[in-house]
Write an enzyme that holds these catalytic residues in place. Structure first.
Site, PDB file in Angstrom:
ATOM      1  N   ASP A  36       0.584  -1.108  -0.240  1.00 45.50           N
ATOM      2  CA  ASP A  36       0.039  -0.143  -0.147  1.00 45.50           C
ATOM      3  C   ASP A  36       1.072   1.445  -0.149  1.00 45.50           C
ATOM      4  OD1 ASP A  36      -2.124  -1.861  -0.143  1.00 45.50           O
ATOM      5  OD2 ASP A  36      -2.592  -1.029   2.218  1.00 45.50           O
TER       6      ASP A  36
ATOM      7  N   ASP B 115     -16.087  -4.087  -0.879  1.00 39.62           N
ATOM      8  CA  ASP B 115     -15.037  -2.905   0.260  1.00 39.62           C
ATOM      9  C   ASP B 115     -16.823  -3.004   1.323  1.00 39.62           C
ATOM     10  OD1 ASP B 115     -12.859  -3.425  -0.630  1.00 39.62           O
ATOM     11  OD2 ASP B 115     -13.206  -1.354  -1.085  1.00 39.62           O
TER      12      ASP B 115
END
Length: 240
Positions: A9, A133
């Site tokens: 990330d 998500d």
């Protein structure tokens, strides 16, 4: 077999992990993300999950050149890359694929403009992953800052019908906390579609990997558990 995919990330050019998607709760693990890439490849990774977190929060790709460098390095080492973060229109998705990434991950776009998402799945077969998500069963969008009124299961069925390559399912409340994978909800999603589901969020132990594998989940993203040393990638690969 279940594919184990280490995550990198990116925030401000560094490799970080967030807790529950909150940029104020970021832990920096490498100033040079390439260090983590090479470490994961040496350990046996065959695919990497790269997320432009700055892009996710800005709503447009921000770290494209860094992503391109990472993709080039991964490909030179024989490893696939899936890229996400801020891919909220067709141009952004095509720019991500133009970095050489094998797969582009879209989430908000699939909720806000499903017809565009469908067109991308058809234009780029086997290269579009739809991210789901979820927060309490509803899809979270805009870098998890807003919860839509689209049920996760409904988006999963739609994405499968569009021809998406795979689904990336994250339980937002578990992400980065190592509190255990959302095994039941991930498995339920997998049973409802005939394309692979990639589990993400909450994995904290090798037992979590065992549980996901037993439920027939096709792949899993590994983040903080690797970075914090809860287990090694070699150990994870041996269990998957």
């Amino acid at each position: 077999m279940m594919l184990a995919i280490p995550a990198i990330d990116l925030l401000g050019g560094q490799a970080v992990r967030l807790s529950e998607g909150d940029p104020a709760r970021a832990t920096v693990y490498a100033a040079d993300p390439g260090v983590k890439l090479r470490e994961f490849v040496r350990a046996g990774a065959t695919r990497l999950h790269v997320v432009d977190l700055d892009g996710a929060f800005a709503g447009r790709p921000v770290q494209t050149e860094l992503v391109r460098r990472l993709v080039d390095e991964a490909h030179a080492l024989g490893v696939e890359v899936e890229v996400g973060g801020g891919l909220r229109d067709r141009a952004a998705v095509e720019a991500a694929l133009a970095t050489g990434a094998d797969y582009a991950v879209i989430g908000t776009l699939a909720v806000r403009e499903p017809e565009v998402a469908q067109a991308l799945c058809r234009a780029y077969p086997n290269r579009i992953i739809v991210a789901i998500d979820a927060r309490d069963g509803w899809v979270a969008i805009d870098g998890w800052q807003e919860t839509s009124r689209v049920p996760a299961a409904a988006l999963a069925r739609a994405a499968a019908s569009w021809g998406a390559f795979a689904l990336l399912y994250t339980d937002v409340a578990r992400d980065g906390l190592q509190v255990g994978a959302a095994v039941e909800s991930t498995a339920a999603l997998q049973r409802g579609v005939d394309i692979p589901v990639i589990a993400s969020g909450g994995v904290g132990s090798l037992a979590d990997l065992d549980a996901l594998r037993r439920q027939g989940v096709h792949a899993v993203i590994l983040g903080r558990a690797l970075y914090e040393g809860s287990f090694t990638l070699e150990e994870a690969l041996a269990r998957c």
